[in-house]
Write an enzyme that holds these catalytic residues in place. Structure first.
Site, PDB file in Angstrom:
ATOM      1  N   HIS A 185       7.604   6.219  10.569  1.00  0.00           N
ATOM      2  CA  HIS A 185       6.705   6.129   9.154  1.00  0.00           C
ATOM      3  C   HIS A 185       5.607   7.391   9.218  1.00  0.00           C
ATOM      4  O   HIS A 185       4.554   7.155   9.542  1.00  0.00           O
ATOM      5  CB  HIS A 185       6.104   4.664   9.402  1.00  0.00           C
ATOM      6  CG  HIS A 185       5.356   4.216   7.909  1.00  0.00           C
ATOM      7  ND1 HIS A 185       5.415   5.061   6.836  1.00  0.00           N
ATOM      8  CD2 HIS A 185       4.819   3.171   7.515  1.00  0.00           C
ATOM      9  CE1 HIS A 185       4.882   4.264   5.889  1.00  0.00           C
ATOM     10  NE2 HIS A 185       4.414   3.410   6.400  1.00  0.00           N
TER      11      HIS A 185
ATOM     12  N   ARG B  96       0.775  -1.317   0.158  1.00  0.00           N
ATOM     13  CA  ARG B  96       0.127   0.031   0.082  1.00  0.00           C
ATOM     14  C   ARG B  96       0.706   1.310  -0.290  1.00  0.00           C
ATOM     15  O   ARG B  96       0.601   2.221  -0.676  1.00  0.00           O
ATOM     16  CB  ARG B  96      -1.195  -0.007   0.888  1.00  0.00           C
ATOM     17  CG  ARG B  96      -0.552   0.316   2.312  1.00  0.00           C
ATOM     18  CD  ARG B  96      -1.304  -0.894   3.472  1.00  0.00           C
ATOM     19  NE  ARG B  96      -1.023  -2.107   3.583  1.00  0.00           N
ATOM     20  CZ  ARG B  96      -1.799  -3.293   3.410  1.00  0.00           C
ATOM     21  NH1 ARG B  96      -3.284  -3.097   3.385  1.00  0.00           N
ATOM     22  NH2 ARG B  96      -1.207  -4.339   3.438  1.00  0.00           N
ATOM     23  N   THR B  97       1.920   1.292   0.792  1.00  0.00           N
ATOM     24  CA  THR B  97       2.797   2.487   1.003  1.00  0.00           C
ATOM     25  C   THR B  97       3.098   2.896  -0.518  1.00  0.00           C
ATOM     26  O   THR B  97       3.196   3.972  -0.871  1.00  0.00           O
ATOM     27  CB  THR B  97       3.829   2.460   1.976  1.00  0.00           C
ATOM     28  OG1 THR B  97       3.218   1.987   3.069  1.00  0.00           O
ATOM     29  CG2 THR B  97       4.447   3.597   2.257  1.00  0.00           C
TER      30      THR B  97
ATOM     31  N   LYS C 106      23.765  -6.504  -7.502  1.00  0.00           N
ATOM     32  CA  LYS C 106      25.272  -6.709  -8.163  1.00  0.00           C
ATOM     33  C   LYS C 106      26.481  -6.073  -7.182  1.00  0.00           C
ATOM     34  O   LYS C 106      27.441  -5.905  -7.484  1.00  0.00           O
ATOM     35  CB  LYS C 106      25.417  -6.185  -9.504  1.00  0.00           C
ATOM     36  CG  LYS C 106      24.578  -6.839 -10.795  1.00  0.00           C
ATOM     37  CD  LYS C 106      24.789  -6.075 -11.951  1.00  0.00           C
ATOM     38  CE  LYS C 106      23.859  -6.527 -12.974  1.00  0.00           C
ATOM     39  NZ  LYS C 106      23.844  -5.721 -14.160  1.00  0.00           N
TER      40      LYS C 106
ATOM     41  N   ARG D 265      12.131   3.646   1.611  1.00  0.00           N
ATOM     42  CA  ARG D 265      11.782   2.595   2.683  1.00  0.00           C
ATOM     43  C   ARG D 265      12.990   1.624   2.677  1.00  0.00           C
ATOM     44  O   ARG D 265      13.522   1.058   1.697  1.00  0.00           O
ATOM     45  CB  ARG D 265      10.456   1.786   2.359  1.00  0.00           C
ATOM     46  CG  ARG D 265      10.492   0.364   3.196  1.00  0.00           C
ATOM     47  CD  ARG D 265       9.030  -0.094   2.939  1.00  0.00           C
ATOM     48  NE  ARG D 265       8.190   0.609   3.698  1.00  0.00           N
ATOM     49  CZ  ARG D 265       6.619   0.271   4.007  1.00  0.00           C
ATOM     50  NH1 ARG D 265       6.696  -1.106   3.731  1.00  0.00           N
ATOM     51  NH2 ARG D 265       5.910   1.065   4.482  1.00  0.00           N
TER      52      ARG D 265
END
Ligand code: NCD
Length: 328
Positions: free
Chosen positions: A150, A72-73, A100, A122
């Site tokens: 958050h 959702r975020t 990598k 995030r």
């Protein structure tokens, strides 16, 4: 929102403002939240239009840099940016050069070199968005860092509560569950208490932070004792991916003591709200049928998330164009 940072990091004389935590809303946190809420009202109205789009951020680019899973975020930020007519760029670790061995700093510099105005980050480690803000000229928005903060989740939660009661002042909010590993709980405690709410954390001692000094909260280990006197029952998921040891005997026992079962939900005061930031584990912290009750506003939280993030993006990147126009 926040006053411009008086001392931008060296080498970044034109740095934009960031939203890394609730404290970034300014010395008057309540005033900063009010500003976001007012703007959100307008964007809720935009979101209801047949063409829910305004040209406010045309020409701006918003990059999402997600090092942790999200449904959702991430979708919410991307939808918000698109409804403001910004271009979006999505970075997913699993398909990027991080696999990598590319460092975080090189990744950020690569994204910046393409010319972005905001980076939504995030990450599983606390403090990463702040580090990104030191490297980047773009505005940085924290979309969840480790157990830390958050902030946009807290803003959308404040907005959702305010849709149902005029103000948070004097409201009693119980935050129930795995507070220890929850960035949502940390941002919400800061935001709710700034708006004058009384917050009680309800959890077994093993799921509370080891040190609550300075947290403006009450603590209870007895959900049944708190239930009848709460205006908002805010449930948290057991964040097992962040646990390094067994903190509860069994999930069944947790549900028996701290889960919002139908029987417990029946004991909530009339008009009390049931909230959850998602993702829910139905049958653990919340009974499946409780999540679908009319007094559960979990879907409203998601819906409001888009308008709140539009408000945040607009406040950080606002181009000075009329955003209240008739659509792009
Ligand atoms: C939360 C998160 O990722 O911090 N979810 C969300 O963003 N809505 C809560 C969680 O993971 O339990």
């Amino acid at each position: 929102m926040s006053a411009p940072d008086p001392t931008p990091p060296a080498g970044h004389p034109t740095r934009r403002r960031d939203l890394l935590g609730i404290a970034d809303l300014g010395p008057d946190v309540a005033g900063g939240i009010d500003e976001v809420m007012e703007l959100t009202d307008s964007f809720v109205e935009v979101s209801r239009r047949p063409i829910p789009k305004v040209p406010a951020l045309r020409g701006k680019t918003v990059a999402s840099l997600f090092f942790e899973d999200s449904t959702r975020t991430r979708l919410s930020f991307e939808t918000a940016a698109k409804r403001l007519s910004a271009d979006t760029m999505t970075f997913s670790v699993s398909t990027s050069s991080v696999k990598k061995g590319e460092s975080l700093r090189d990744t950020v510099e690569t994204i910046e070199a393409m010319g972005v105005d905001a980076i939504v980050v995030r990450h599983g480690s606390s403090g990463v968005p702040r580090q990104v803000a030191r490297w980047a000229d773009a505005a940085v928005i924290n979309a969840g860092d480790g157990w830390h903060e958050h902030p946009t989740q807290a803003l959308l939660d404040c907005y959702t509560i305010r849709q149902h009661r005029d103000s948070l002042a004097g409201a009693h909010v119980a935050i129930v569950g795995d507070v220890k590993h929850s960035r949502v709980a940390r941002s919400n405690v800061a935001a709710f208490t700034a708006l004058g709410a009384r917050v009680t954390l309800v959890a077994p001692p093993t799921l509370l932070p080891p040190n609550l000094d300075g947290w403006p909260v009450e603590v209870s280990h007895d959900l049944d004792a708190v239930l009848g006197e709460t205006d908002v029952c805010y449930l948290l998921r057991m964040q097992r991916e962040r646990m390094t040891e067994a903190l509860i005997p069994t999930l069944r026992e947790y549900t028996a003591t701290y889960g919002l079962t139908s029987r417990r939900a029946d004991r909530l005061a009339k008009g009390a709200l049931i909230m959850h930031p998602g993702p829910m584990n139905r049958g653990v912290e919340i009974a499946a049928e409780v999540a679908d009750r009319p007094d559960a506003v979990i879907v409203d939280q998601v819906r409001n998330g888009v308008a709140v993030r539009m408000a945040v993006l607009f406040l950080l990147l606002g181009s000075g164009t009329e955003w209240g126009g008739d659509g792009a």
